[in-house]
Design a protein around this motif. Sequence first.
Motif, PDB file in Angstrom:
ATOM      1  N   GLN A   1      19.846  35.155 -20.776  1.00 45.97           N
ATOM      2  CA  GLN A   1      19.161  34.073 -20.058  1.00 45.97           C
ATOM      3  C   GLN A   1      19.736  32.709 -20.458  1.00 45.97           C
ATOM      4  O   GLN A   1      19.981  31.847 -19.622  1.00 45.97           O
ATOM      5  N   LEU A   2      19.977  32.564 -21.751  1.00 45.90           N
ATOM      6  CA  LEU A   2      20.548  31.311 -22.251  1.00 45.90           C
ATOM      7  C   LEU A   2      21.947  31.094 -21.665  1.00 45.90           C
ATOM      8  O   LEU A   2      22.323  29.989 -21.265  1.00 45.90           O
TER       9      LEU A   2
ATOM     10  N   VAL B   1      21.812  29.698 -18.073  1.00 48.69           N
ATOM     11  CA  VAL B   1      21.400  28.294 -17.955  1.00 48.69           C
ATOM     12  C   VAL B   1      22.467  27.353 -18.514  1.00 48.69           C
ATOM     13  O   VAL B   1      22.735  26.285 -17.959  1.00 48.69           O
TER      14      VAL B   1
ATOM     15  N   ARG C   1      24.195  30.694 -32.858  1.00 46.33           N
ATOM     16  CA  ARG C   1      24.153  30.819 -31.402  1.00 46.33           C
ATOM     17  C   ARG C   1      23.905  29.474 -30.719  1.00 46.33           C
ATOM     18  O   ARG C   1      24.152  29.316 -29.523  1.00 46.33           O
TER      19      ARG C   1
ATOM     20  N   ASP D   1      17.426  19.813 -30.190  1.00 49.83           N
ATOM     21  CA  ASP D   1      16.337  19.105 -29.487  1.00 49.83           C
ATOM     22  C   ASP D   1      16.563  17.595 -29.527  1.00 49.83           C
ATOM     23  O   ASP D   1      16.392  16.899 -28.526  1.00 49.83           O
ATOM     24  N   GLU D   2      17.015  17.110 -30.683  1.00 49.60           N
ATOM     25  CA  GLU D   2      17.240  15.667 -30.848  1.00 49.60           C
ATOM     26  C   GLU D   2      18.349  15.180 -29.895  1.00 49.60           C
ATOM     27  O   GLU D   2      18.217  14.147 -29.227  1.00 49.60           O
TER      28      GLU D   2
ATOM     29  N   PHE E   1      19.521  16.667 -27.157  1.00 52.05           N
ATOM     30  CA  PHE E   1      19.113  16.825 -25.755  1.00 52.05           C
ATOM     31  C   PHE E   1      18.256  15.629 -25.316  1.00 52.05           C
ATOM     32  O   PHE E   1      18.501  15.027 -24.260  1.00 52.05           O
ATOM     33  N   ASN E   2      17.282  15.276 -26.147  1.00 52.00           N
ATOM     34  CA  ASN E   2      16.419  14.143 -25.793  1.00 52.00           C
ATOM     35  C   ASN E   2      17.205  12.836 -25.711  1.00 52.00           C
ATOM     36  O   ASN E   2      16.981  12.013 -24.831  1.00 52.00           O
TER      37      ASN E   2
ATOM     38  N   MET F   1      19.118  12.847 -22.409  1.00 51.19           N
ATOM     39  CA  MET F   1      18.218  12.655 -21.264  1.00 51.19           C
ATOM     40  C   MET F   1      17.773  11.201 -21.156  1.00 51.19           C
ATOM     41  O   MET F   1      17.590  10.659 -20.075  1.00 51.19           O
ATOM     42  N   ARG F   2      17.558  10.581 -22.318  1.00 45.21           N
ATOM     43  CA  ARG F   2      17.048   9.206 -22.345  1.00 45.21           C
ATOM     44  C   ARG F   2      18.150   8.196 -22.051  1.00 45.21           C
ATOM     45  O   ARG F   2      17.998   7.312 -21.232  1.00 45.21           O
TER      46      ARG F   2
ATOM     47  N   PHE G   1      23.765  22.731 -18.356  1.00 46.46           N
ATOM     48  CA  PHE G   1      22.354  22.361 -18.189  1.00 46.46           C
ATOM     49  C   PHE G   1      22.189  20.841 -18.263  1.00 46.46           C
ATOM     50  O   PHE G   1      21.595  20.216 -17.389  1.00 46.46           O
TER      51      PHE G   1
ATOM     52  N   ARG H   1      21.519  18.175 -15.103  1.00 44.67           N
ATOM     53  CA  ARG H   1      20.292  17.357 -15.138  1.00 44.67           C
ATOM     54  C   ARG H   1      20.623  15.873 -14.970  1.00 44.67           C
ATOM     55  O   ARG H   1      19.925  15.141 -14.272  1.00 44.67           O
TER      56      ARG H   1
ATOM     57  N   LYS I   1      21.421  15.218 -11.395  1.00 43.42           N
ATOM     58  CA  LYS I   1      20.190  15.208 -10.585  1.00 43.42           C
ATOM     59  C   LYS I   1      19.449  13.884 -10.753  1.00 43.42           C
ATOM     60  O   LYS I   1      18.930  13.315  -9.802  1.00 43.42           O
ATOM     61  N   LYS I   2      19.407  13.418 -11.983  1.00 41.83           N
ATOM     62  CA  LYS I   2      18.700  12.156 -12.263  1.00 41.83           C
ATOM     63  C   LYS I   2      19.365  10.973 -11.568  1.00 41.83           C
ATOM     64  O   LYS I   2      18.706  10.027 -11.151  1.00 41.83           O
TER      65      LYS I   2
END
Lengths: 77, 356
Positions: free
Chosen positions: B40-41, B44, B161, B235-236, B238-239, B242-243, B274, B278, B281-282
């Motif tokens: 699945q990973l 994406v 991974r 997570d850091e 990615f955020n 995005m920001r 991914f 994104r 799209k933004k």
Amino acid sequence: MIDTNQFLAQMQEVLEIEDRTLSPDEKFRELPEWSSLAYLSTIAMIDDEYNVIISAADFRELQTLGDIVRAISERQP
Amino acid sequence: MYFHFQNKQITGMLTVVPQHRVRFEDEIDNYAFSRAQSVQLQKVMGYNERRVCRRTDACISDFICHGFEHLFSEGLLTPGEVDALILLTNSPDYLVPPDSNILQGRLGMKQDMLCLDINQGCAGFMVGLVQAMQLLEQPEIRKVAVVTADVASRTHSPRDRASYPLMGDAAAITIFENRPSDPIHVFMKMDGRKALSIWQPAGGLKEPASEQTIRMREETPGNFMTRHHIRMQGDEIFNFMMREIPEMFADLFAHYGMTYNDVEAFICHQPNKFILNRVAKKLGIELEKMPANIVETFGNSISSSIPCCITHNFGQRMEKEDTHFCLAGFGEGLIWSSTILRLGSLDFCHIIEMDI
């Protein structure tokens, strides 16, 4: 405050849960469907739907789906 | 902040990749996750095939020398023409002396030149671009070679991974020269408070190699690595992307007085499909306008991702035509940087393979 039921429905979609209903008390990290990918999808969904980005450090503090609802509501423009 | 330049152009671009191909499916059992989860990973993130060295002693100097020797033998560059060699890497052969000096000697380049090693990763190409354009202001500097190179398969743990299935090995040589051009503006921002989000703890003087540092340990659930492997706080990062990234593009295009339609493509660093989809799209642009196919074809080659994306997706077309591109690098540092420039009529723009 954002609509809790709407958010729960969106989370069910993100986590691809069809056989049961999530509640605000749900400790999402304990769900078998939770993963690093689920995390990315959740953050992306919250950005799309609510125009909010929760920082990684803040998100680590959240335990339940209700906590996420509050975190979004506090940050909404 | 913005850097401003005039009459600067990229005049050639070469990417060097290993011949050896690895598929995600072949390595899936190295990871401590269920097969279904990994598949699945893969879907994406766009994991598919990557180019990695077969040799366990492969170094960036092997790639770089192969690339320069190709250019010399094809008559596309001579050793004496290079007035500055700027090397951007996370995986040098040596800590002392600078690899760029060793390369100068090995490649028979002249003494009247500047060699410069810069410790940079994901945004390395953009940092190199700024350095090259600044150096070209010097009257004696006519040709700058920006060399980006990383052997990511050796700096990331095969049992991590979160990063290993993304990474590929590559080097690129990009030539910058003074040529008539429109004004060029380069957006550059850094946030050192999050510097350790992408980090190799051991190997420097802060944490010298010891029996402790070379032990494989479970650093995050299911991911094993030594202290000498680069780890990423997914997570850091990615955020952060995005920001900051969509905001950076809005700022850059406003600065140029251009719209997203005015450029043919957004050539970004290639962290994964991914994130890039994104961002596209933004911005409200077609996904194809921001190519995201490098991770699935070669792997993320860190500092070489931008040249890899151009040579793979546009290649020899760039030797004849020219067009506006937006270039953007972001990651390690943390750094985010971008520019818009006309690219084309290049002396060369292609990929070569190497048996390594």
